[in-house]
Structures are given as C-alpha cells and as structure tokens.
Scaffold this motif. Structure first.
Motif, PDB file in Angstrom:
ATOM      1  N   SER B  15      15.385  19.405 -28.493  1.00  0.00           N
ATOM      2  CA  SER B  15      15.139  20.473 -28.051  1.00  0.00           C
ATOM      3  C   SER B  15      13.594  20.752 -27.369  1.00  0.00           C
ATOM      4  CB  SER B  15      15.193  21.683 -29.156  1.00  0.00           C
ATOM      5  OG  SER B  15      14.307  22.724 -29.035  1.00  0.00           O
ATOM      6  N   HIS B  60      22.803  25.719 -41.560  1.00  0.00           N
ATOM      7  CA  HIS B  60      22.746  25.319 -40.033  1.00  0.00           C
ATOM      8  C   HIS B  60      23.711  25.899 -39.014  1.00  0.00           C
ATOM      9  CE1 HIS B  60      25.340  22.551 -41.938  1.00  0.00           C
ATOM     10  NE2 HIS B  60      25.923  22.499 -40.801  1.00  0.00           N
ATOM     11  N   LEU B 236      18.063  23.798 -38.107  1.00  0.00           N
ATOM     12  CA  LEU B 236      19.188  24.124 -37.021  1.00  0.00           C
ATOM     13  C   LEU B 236      19.504  25.469 -37.691  1.00  0.00           C
ATOM     14  CD1 LEU B 236      21.926  21.481 -36.660  1.00  0.00           C
ATOM     15  CD2 LEU B 236      20.556  22.515 -34.879  1.00  0.00           C
ATOM     16  N   GLY B 237      20.002  26.458 -37.019  1.00  0.00           N
ATOM     17  CA  GLY B 237      20.510  27.709 -37.078  1.00  0.00           C
ATOM     18  C   GLY B 237      19.709  28.468 -37.790  1.00  0.00           C
ATOM     19  N   ARG B 240      16.130  26.879 -39.157  1.00  0.00           N
ATOM     20  CA  ARG B 240      15.260  26.693 -37.982  1.00  0.00           C
ATOM     21  C   ARG B 240      14.405  27.880 -37.630  1.00  0.00           C
ATOM     22  NH1 ARG B 240      14.846  22.883 -32.815  1.00  0.00           N
ATOM     23  NH2 ARG B 240      13.229  24.185 -31.854  1.00  0.00           N
ATOM     24  N   PHE B 287      26.529  18.723 -37.948  1.00  0.00           N
ATOM     25  CA  PHE B 287      25.352  19.302 -37.342  1.00  0.00           C
ATOM     26  C   PHE B 287      25.311  19.256 -35.649  1.00  0.00           C
ATOM     27  CE2 PHE B 287      24.021  17.049 -41.448  1.00  0.00           C
ATOM     28  CZ  PHE B 287      23.709  18.373 -41.942  1.00  0.00           C
ATOM     29  N   HIS B 288      25.901  18.202 -35.196  1.00  0.00           N
ATOM     30  CA  HIS B 288      26.292  18.358 -33.866  1.00  0.00           C
ATOM     31  C   HIS B 288      27.514  19.492 -33.437  1.00  0.00           C
ATOM     32  CE1 HIS B 288      23.825  15.256 -32.999  1.00  0.00           C
ATOM     33  NE2 HIS B 288      24.427  14.228 -32.896  1.00  0.00           N
ATOM     34  N   LYS B 291      25.920  22.651 -32.934  1.00  0.00           N
ATOM     35  CA  LYS B 291      25.383  22.559 -31.566  1.00  0.00           C
ATOM     36  C   LYS B 291      26.235  22.305 -30.451  1.00  0.00           C
ATOM     37  CE  LYS B 291      21.079  22.784 -30.832  1.00  0.00           C
ATOM     38  NZ  LYS B 291      20.534  24.042 -30.613  1.00  0.00           N
ATOM     39  N   TYR B 320      17.088  16.857 -34.763  1.00  0.00           N
ATOM     40  CA  TYR B 320      17.393  17.130 -36.336  1.00  0.00           C
ATOM     41  C   TYR B 320      18.035  15.874 -36.937  1.00  0.00           C
ATOM     42  CZ  TYR B 320      21.939  18.235 -33.623  1.00  0.00           C
ATOM     43  OH  TYR B 320      22.820  18.458 -32.878  1.00  0.00           O
TER      44      TYR B 320
END
Ligand code: SF4
Lengths: 110, 331
Positions: B15, B60, B236-237, B240, B287-288, B291, B320
């Motif tokens: 990112s 996340h 993430l999410g 984050r 996690f992917h 995203k 991440y």
C-alpha cells in the motif's frame, strides 16, 4: 518541543557506550543475563522491571517495560498490581522511616 | 520447498501508506533467497461471509452486525463438492460469525461427509445465542473441531478487543462446550483457542501462553481446552484504521519487519491452504480475501476448479504478509 525526555532517545540506549565501550559491554552483558529466563520467567522479570521502573520513575523504562509486559502475555490488571507493589514498598519505606523520626523526637523530648 | 529469488512471480500489493521503514515483503524474501509459492494444498478455508454479532476492533475483514455478505446454499454446495473433488484433508469454516449464516447446518453437514477434518471458527458469543444452541449439538455429533477466539483470560483485554461483556459470555460458552464434552480427554471433541494481542504489540510465546491460559481458565472457571494458538494482528481493515488513528501504525509495521523470521516462510499457511469467499471465489488466504486479491492473479470460482491449486503456484505478497512471518510466524 524542548523537553528533558525524548522517546526517540530510547532506541539510542546503546550509545551510552560511547567513550567507555568496555564498561558498556559489561553492563549490557550483565543486563541481558539478568533479564533472561532463570529461576524466574521472563514474564515475571518484566513485571518486576516494570515495578522498579515506577519506583525509580524512569519514563524510558516505563515505556519499554509496559510493552515488554504486554508482549510477555501480562495483562493490564497484573501490570497495575505491579505498580501498586512499587507504590506500597515506596510508601512503606517512607512510613517505616517514621520510626527514625520517632527515635529522634523521643530523644529530644521530655 | 524450492527457495530461490524470483521477483517477477511476486506481486507486491504494497500500500502507498506503507511507512518508509517498511521494505516490501517480496524484496525481503528475495534478500533471503526465498520465494513464496505453494506446496501441496490440503486445507480449504471457507469464509461464509462478513455478518457477525460482534465488531471486534482488530477484525481484518471489518465484519459486523450491519454486513450483509453471506454465503448462499448453492455456493455452499459448490464449495462442498469442490472440497470432496479436490481431496482436501480439512475444511476451516470462518467468517464473520459462521453461526449466523442461515444454512450453516447444511454446509457443516456436507463438509463433514466430504473431508476428514472440519473446523469451525467461533467468536464464543454467536454460538450460544438461544436461537443457535442446536449448533453446538450438531458440531458435537459431526465431531467438528471448534477454534474459538479468546485474546486473554482477563476481561479488560478481552472486552477492549471484542466488546463489553464478551469475556463473561465467552466463559459461559466455554463452560457449556465443556459440558458437551468439548476439550475433555477421551471424547475426541477438540476445543482450541486463538489469542490475538489486544493492541499494537506482538503476541507472547505460544507455549507459555497456553500454559497460563490452561492454569487461569481452570483455576478461575474450571474450563479445559486442547490447544492454544497465538497470532499477531494483521494490519488490515479495522485494526489498520485503529493503528493509524492511534498513531501506532509506523511503530507496528517497523516491529513486524524487524522481527521477520525467514524460518517461518516454509510453514506459512498460504502454502498449504486456499481460501474461498462467500461468493465461491478463491484467494491465497483470508487476508488476501479481505483485500480482494484473487488466487494466482485471476478470478477463479470453486465450480470451475478441478482440484487444489498446484504446487509451485506463486502466491501474491503484500506488506501485511509481515504479520505472518513475525517471530514464530502465523501458520
Ligand atoms: S498474508 Fe500471510 S498467509 Fe496471506 S499470502 Fe501473505 S504470508 Fe501468506
């Protein structure tokens, strides 16, 4: 902002070795050995360190050992109790010196 | 495992907000002579959707009560068919709160027929809701492994991460699961716990934490369990967002990158697991999935797949990923 303490100085701790590297080396070796797992666990030692940090009122040590205690799996209730232990010993140490005061006053008094 | 630098196969989904201290994950792998690719994929992770009765601050996926994304029955059947067709060894059902998905009984029953080991991730509050108590009994009958979130044995940290009153409710659920036989020796009913740190710090040593949880849960509430896993929070999410708002993001990412452990790469879960979302599309990991980064760079639906992704398939990387390789790793 000007201040006597700067959090950015904490990671620079090793720089105290400047001009006296041998002494610093000895200190850091000793420090590492003391804080390693022994009869006490690293978690227990971190809680003791946190309490001592409060007794000596070192903001660097308080920051470092607040984080270390959390990463060793302690919770904030345990950490708060550790600070109370520091406070109790500090408070008790002041109060027990009241006996010195008593002795001195008694000696001077009728 | 073949470990050679092969930068071109690594997609860096890094990112723009990555702090200056954070070197790209792909670069770090290459520096250690490693590349991230699949070995034998034996676990199918199934994300049944983002609906949840809680809105945990480290989530996340930003799951919560207002989310409407959930898996329908047709997709469940396609997923169960794929699990069977692909010869998967285990299925790992997660969410959101899978317990809230209307046809979850159907999915669990089908998976129990399709694969040798089925796991259900539970937040310990949705499963005890009066409307869903039957789920615990169904899990018991199907011998489903329960994997339950419990960050700490103290209410202050558990409630801070998961919401007020969650510690009390979790304790009651664990006691109830123990009465069903879960976590008790000789029953074959596995009750595992997962602990994520309640904040921007690394998880404690897993073995020692398991010992402490065992002692504390037994002493305070008479609760028994099988295994405990400690995992770092993934930036993430919602987690984050909190890291950024609380000014912890930079130091957290620095900590993750500093504790990069090349030894953890061989055991990364994405090498042996594939994750399917509520629509039936595949991703390298949850996690992917969060995203929306698809498996092997293209959208693939379970219905079109003949089997698990092949060994050697490259895995996308992102900043991440450092959460998976910090210290002992996230396997
Ligand atoms: S986030 Fe973790 S599990 Fe997902 S691809 Fe990266 S290393 Fe693998």
């Amino acid at each position: 902002m000007q201040s006597y303490y700067d959090p950015k100085d904490l990671p620079r701790f090793s720089e105290i070795g400047k001009d006296a590297p041998e002494l610093a080396k000895k200190f850091f070796e000793y420090y590492g050995a003391v804080m390693a797992e022994g009869e006490l666990t690293v978690r227990e030692k971190s809680l003791i360190a946190l309490a001592v940090a409060h007794a000596v009122q070192c903001p660097y040590c308080i920051d470092a050992y607040a984080k270390e205690c959390l990463e060793q799996g302690s919770n904030t209730a345990e950490m708060t109790e550790a600070v109370h232990v520091a406070a109790a010993i500090r408070g008790g140490a002041s109060l027990v010196h009241g006996l010195q005061m008593r002795n001195a006053a008694d000696k001077l008094s009728l | 495992m073949t470990l050679e630098p092969r930068d071109c196969l690594m997609q860096e989904a890094r990112s723009a907000l990555c702090p200056s201290t954070c070197v790209g994950f792909a670069q770090t792998l290459a520096r250690h002579g490693l590349r991230l690719e699949r070995e034998q994929t034996h676990t199918l992770q199934i994300n049944t959707g983002l609906l949840c009765n809680q809105a945990c601050r480290h989530c996340h996926l930003e799951a919560g009560p207002k989310r409407t994304e959930i898996m329908d029955r047709e997709t469940m059947d396609q997923v169960a068919d794929y699990a069977e067709r692909g010869g998967f060894q285990s299925a790992d059902v997660t969410g959101g709160a899978p317990e809230m998905v209307p046809e979850i009984d159907h999915l669990l029953t089908r998976l129990a027929e399709a694969v040798p080991r089925v796991m259900l991730r539970s937040n310990l509050t949705a499963i005890r809701d009066s409307a869903r108590e039957h789920l615990g009994l169904l899990c018991r009958d199907l011998k489903i492994v329960l994997v339950c979130s419990l960050p700490a044995t103290h209410a202050s940290q558990t409630d801070a991460q998961r919401g007020g009153g969650v510690m009390d409710a979790s304790v009651r659920t664990l006691q109830w699961l123990n009465t069903l036989g879960y976590g008790q020796s000789g029953t074959g009913l596995e009750l595992n716990l997962v602990s994520n740190p309640a904040g921007a710090f690394m998880p404690p040593d897993q073995g020692r934490t398991e010992e402490r949880f065992r002692r504390d849960l037994q002493r305070k509430w008479g609760i028994v369990f099988n295994n405990l896993y400690t995992f770092a929070n993934v930036p993430l999410g919602r987690f984050r967002t909190w890291l950024e708002a609380s000014g912890n993001y930079e130091q957290y990412m620095t900590r993750l990158t500093e504790t990069f452990n090349p030894e953890a790469v061989a055991g990364l879960m994405c090498r042996s697991l594939v994750s399917v979302d509520w629509k039936g599309d595949l991703h390298d990991c949850d996690f992917h999935l969060a995203k929306a980064i698809p498996l092997d760079g293209t959208r693939r639906h379970v219905a079109t797949m003949s089997g698990p992704p092949l060994p050697g398939t490259p895995i996308a990387t992102a900043e991440y990923c450092y959460a998976c390789t910090a210290g002992a790793g996230f396997t």
